[in-house]
Design a protein around this motif. Sequence first.
Motif, PDB file in Angstrom:
ATOM      1  N   CYS A 289     103.417  27.984 -33.406  1.00 36.36           N
ATOM      2  CA  CYS A 289     103.885  27.329 -34.623  1.00 36.36           C
ATOM      3  C   CYS A 289     105.146  28.006 -35.161  1.00 36.36           C
ATOM      4  O   CYS A 289     105.188  29.225 -35.323  1.00 36.36           O
ATOM      5  CB  CYS A 289     102.763  27.390 -35.662  1.00 36.36           C
ATOM      6  SG  CYS A 289     103.202  26.595 -37.178  1.00 36.36           S
ATOM      7  N   SER A 290     106.168  27.191 -35.422  1.00 36.25           N
ATOM      8  CA  SER A 290     107.422  27.734 -35.969  1.00 36.25           C
ATOM      9  C   SER A 290     107.346  27.856 -37.481  1.00 36.25           C
ATOM     10  O   SER A 290     108.240  28.400 -38.112  1.00 36.25           O
ATOM     11  CB  SER A 290     108.582  26.826 -35.586  1.00 36.25           C
ATOM     12  OG  SER A 290     108.486  25.615 -36.319  1.00 36.25           O
TER      13      SER A 290
ATOM     14  N   GLU B  23     107.554  25.441 -39.654  1.00 40.83           N
ATOM     15  CA  GLU B  23     108.248  24.370 -40.376  1.00 40.83           C
ATOM     16  C   GLU B  23     108.265  23.122 -39.509  1.00 40.83           C
ATOM     17  O   GLU B  23     108.264  23.220 -38.285  1.00 40.83           O
ATOM     18  CB  GLU B  23     109.710  24.754 -40.641  1.00 40.83           C
ATOM     19  CG  GLU B  23     109.873  26.016 -41.424  1.00 40.83           C
ATOM     20  CD  GLU B  23     111.309  26.508 -41.345  1.00 40.83           C
ATOM     21  OE1 GLU B  23     112.227  25.681 -41.442  1.00 40.83           O
ATOM     22  OE2 GLU B  23     111.498  27.724 -41.185  1.00 40.83           O
ATOM     23  N   ASP B  24     108.359  21.981 -40.131  1.00 35.55           N
ATOM     24  CA  ASP B  24     108.505  20.754 -39.354  1.00 35.55           C
ATOM     25  C   ASP B  24     109.908  20.671 -38.769  1.00 35.55           C
ATOM     26  O   ASP B  24     110.881  21.099 -39.383  1.00 35.55           O
ATOM     27  CB  ASP B  24     108.223  19.528 -40.226  1.00 35.55           C
ATOM     28  CG  ASP B  24     106.731  19.190 -40.215  1.00 35.55           C
ATOM     29  OD1 ASP B  24     105.996  19.851 -39.444  1.00 35.55           O
ATOM     30  OD2 ASP B  24     106.319  18.291 -40.952  1.00 35.55           O
TER      31      ASP B  24
ATOM     32  N   ARG C  29     103.197  17.428 -31.690  1.00 32.64           N
ATOM     33  CA  ARG C  29     103.368  18.106 -32.984  1.00 32.64           C
ATOM     34  C   ARG C  29     104.854  18.246 -33.300  1.00 32.64           C
ATOM     35  O   ARG C  29     105.702  18.140 -32.430  1.00 32.64           O
ATOM     36  CB  ARG C  29     102.712  19.485 -32.924  1.00 32.64           C
ATOM     37  CG  ARG C  29     101.224  19.435 -33.194  1.00 32.64           C
ATOM     38  CD  ARG C  29     100.574  20.807 -33.118  1.00 32.64           C
ATOM     39  NE  ARG C  29     101.487  21.908 -33.320  1.00 32.64           N
ATOM     40  CZ  ARG C  29     101.331  23.110 -32.763  1.00 32.64           C
ATOM     41  NH1 ARG C  29     100.302  23.347 -31.988  1.00 32.64           N
ATOM     42  NH2 ARG C  29     102.197  24.062 -32.989  1.00 32.64           N
TER      43      ARG C  29
ATOM     44  N   ASP D  49     106.007  21.029 -35.157  1.00 32.95           N
ATOM     45  CA  ASP D  49     106.302  22.389 -35.619  1.00 32.95           C
ATOM     46  C   ASP D  49     106.231  23.408 -34.476  1.00 32.95           C
ATOM     47  O   ASP D  49     105.887  24.565 -34.694  1.00 32.95           O
ATOM     48  CB  ASP D  49     105.341  22.785 -36.753  1.00 32.95           C
ATOM     49  CG  ASP D  49     103.888  22.730 -36.317  1.00 32.95           C
ATOM     50  OD1 ASP D  49     103.627  22.317 -35.176  1.00 32.95           O
ATOM     51  OD2 ASP D  49     103.012  23.122 -37.123  1.00 32.95           O
TER      52      ASP D  49
ATOM     53  N   ALA E 177     111.824  23.441 -31.321  1.00 28.87           N
ATOM     54  CA  ALA E 177     112.748  23.752 -32.423  1.00 28.87           C
ATOM     55  C   ALA E 177     113.878  24.688 -31.992  1.00 28.87           C
ATOM     56  O   ALA E 177     114.904  24.774 -32.676  1.00 28.87           O
ATOM     57  CB  ALA E 177     111.983  24.389 -33.579  1.00 28.87           C
TER      58      ALA E 177
ATOM     59  N   LYS F 166     112.880  30.332 -36.973  1.00 28.79           N
ATOM     60  CA  LYS F 166     111.668  29.760 -36.372  1.00 28.79           C
ATOM     61  C   LYS F 166     111.208  30.594 -35.179  1.00 28.79           C
ATOM     62  O   LYS F 166     110.007  30.817 -34.987  1.00 28.79           O
ATOM     63  CB  LYS F 166     111.942  28.306 -35.950  1.00 28.79           C
ATOM     64  CG  LYS F 166     112.140  27.400 -37.155  1.00 28.79           C
ATOM     65  CD  LYS F 166     112.619  26.034 -36.745  1.00 28.79           C
ATOM     66  CE  LYS F 166     112.858  25.142 -37.958  1.00 28.79           C
ATOM     67  NZ  LYS F 166     113.481  23.870 -37.605  1.00 28.79           N
TER      68      LYS F 166
END
Length: 409
Positions: free
Chosen positions: A247-248, A250-251, A259, A261, A266, A322
Amino acid sequence: MRRGSNLGQLGGFNQAVILDSIRRAADGVSRTELAQSTGLTTQTVSNIARRLLDQRLIREDRTTSSGPGKPRIVLELEGGTLYAAGIHIDPAVITFVLLDLRGTVVARARRNMPASPAPNKIVRLMARAIDKMIADAGIARSKLLGIGIASPGPIDEEHGIVVGPPLLQGWTTVPLRSALYEATHLPILLNKDSTAAAVAELWFGGSRDPGSFAFIYLGTGIGAGLVLDNAVVQGSHNNLGEIGHLCSGEDGPLCDCGRADCVGAATSPRYLVGQAVDAGLIDARPETAHPREINVAYRKLCKLADADDPHARRIVDDAARKLGRAVEDIANMLDLDKVIFGGPMWSPIADHVLRRLGPVLKRRFVATAIHEVELSGSRLGDNVGAIGAASLVLDHKLSPDPAGLILNS
Ligand SMILES: [Zn+2]
């Protein structure tokens, strides 16, 4: 189907133990020290050392003095006798190196990945490039111990198969180890690119006691290699390090997994270049461009960020933030001493990531009161994956407990 084997050593088990100990001693090691560290008798050590000296796999250095009296005679690996080749497949470029037994890079080569990378075409390209590299270096083919391949994952290591890496078009199930063996008739070893990079760092990264570190590999995709207590860790089926879906925080862009994020999506060069095009910074067609063109556009974007263009800075800093979030989680979970970054996409973004991540990790690394996490870029440059692939071949020939399986018959 051809399976790999573990039986690739030069000589028997005791010889591998001695060779491994000599390889690990940065300044050479005496026969007495070898007997102490291995538990073998002085006579056995002397007999094996004699044999290795006769085969020119090791040499004596009589110049090292440990104070008054006789100079200490140490044993070291001999450089110019045998070699290992390493190939690193990235969707943008294929890198080749030739290492001697001491790990010195004696030759290197690069080939751009063709626009349509059909596996049989790539195998022929690799075989020709290896032939040319050893011929140009003036090295007889008989002196080549084998070829290591560092490939994007996932891989079926037991059978030597590359299984549908997301960024290599048309590579659904590619029996790369046997195909390259048929093309070269040399022992072949296949491993993941990020693991190979960690192995290169472990042996040749310049630290005598690397401890526990993650190698964050930034290429066309993202991955991690792991070394805990100076030993490489590969997971139950040698596919450790798929960090792209961490998971970073943030969207962002929609990932293949559904997903929005994921750190891999990213920070992917294709996504960052797309953002730069949207901001009017560069002219490219990221949806259809070849990874090599993306590579060029990505470097342009990072240069603009270096020159403080505010839009480029924002794009690159967002990616760095991220990436940092995922790295924090990795460092905390594994209680790492170090995080080392590398791979073909690392150097353009290096300053941005290091500047941002250093202070964040100081705050968010849970054990920070006890020890710090050191952040650095690999000193091995863009060849780190290929150096690691060749190092794995050396491991096989010199270590009593090698990582990976080799195909040699
Ligand atoms: Zn994902």
